[in-house]
Design an enzyme around this catalytic site. Sequence first.
Site, short mmCIF file in Angstrom:
data_model
loop_
_atom_site.label_atom_id
_atom_site.label_comp_id
_atom_site.label_asym_id
_atom_site.label_seq_id
_atom_site.Cartn_x
_atom_site.Cartn_y
_atom_site.Cartn_z
N HIS A 43 0.85 -1.18 0.00
CA HIS A 43 0.00 0.00 0.00
C HIS A 43 0.90 1.24 0.00
O HIS A 43 1.16 1.84 1.03
CB HIS A 43 -0.90 -0.01 1.25
CG HIS A 43 -1.95 1.05 1.25
ND1 HIS A 43 -3.18 0.90 1.86
CD2 HIS A 43 -1.98 2.31 0.72
CE1 HIS A 43 -3.90 2.00 1.71
NE2 HIS A 43 -3.18 2.86 1.02
N GLU A 70 -2.63 -1.66 -3.13
CA GLU A 70 -3.72 -0.88 -2.56
C GLU A 70 -3.36 0.60 -2.57
O GLU A 70 -2.19 0.98 -2.50
CB GLU A 70 -3.95 -1.28 -1.09
CG GLU A 70 -4.32 -2.72 -0.87
CD GLU A 70 -4.53 -3.03 0.59
OE1 GLU A 70 -5.15 -4.07 0.88
OE2 GLU A 70 -4.09 -2.25 1.46
N HIS A 190 -7.93 -5.65 7.53
CA HIS A 190 -7.71 -4.63 8.54
C HIS A 190 -7.98 -5.19 9.94
O HIS A 190 -9.11 -5.51 10.29
CB HIS A 190 -8.55 -3.36 8.33
CG HIS A 190 -7.90 -2.16 8.95
ND1 HIS A 190 -7.03 -1.36 8.27
CD2 HIS A 190 -7.96 -1.65 10.21
CE1 HIS A 190 -6.59 -0.38 9.06
NE2 HIS A 190 -7.13 -0.55 10.25
#
Length: 237
Positions: A43, A70, A190
Amino acid sequence: MTKLSVNINKIATLRNSRGGDVPNVVQFAKDVQRFGAEGVTIHPRPDERHIRYQDARDLKQEVYTEYNIEGNPIKSFVDLVLEVKPTQVTLVPDAVDAITSNAGWDTIIHKDFLVDVIKEFKNNNIRTSIFVDPILEHIEGAKETGTDRIELYTESYAHQYGLGNKKGILPYVESAKLATSLGLGINAGHDLSLDNIKFFKNEISELLEVSIGHALIAESLYLGVENVIQMYLQKLK
């Protein structure tokens, strides 16, 4: 079996804190695949405080499983993804200064924007996923964007599970049922950990992929990377 994609951002954070190239991000990605991980997630953020854009390019040559990038689809991110062409791009609406992702997309308000971005990625044969909260209207909105998958934002589930409230899974179960009925694939991520991943997987049989970074790296400090990856794979069967 649900696929495990290992988010290696924290390895880049550790590297950057000292300078130099230790630990080596590319080598770590090669190792987690060798240990059984079925994907690698990064990410990159605009300030490159952990994963750098060059890391994304370097990893392309070494990720032979699923490669997931991401990020918030600002122009520099879109250009990077189109250059690297990973297996999957996951769109996350995080602010430039966000410490970590903290919300999913409002797919109704941002529909037109998402439609345009997703069309460009799909024209380049890149699978798309949208980070969303377990809100049924936003799941329906995701379908209208043309995305291939959604990624359920699981912080709320993890928090409730930690409090002993297993009913915190219910919005996710309903969201998964709706997504499946709409033909959307389901990812999740997450705050998932060895403590809460098995229950989540058992309740959501449609789950295709989880992306786990912070917890997996923290657990590996005590238990060892190879051992932790095998423990996740067992829980995801």
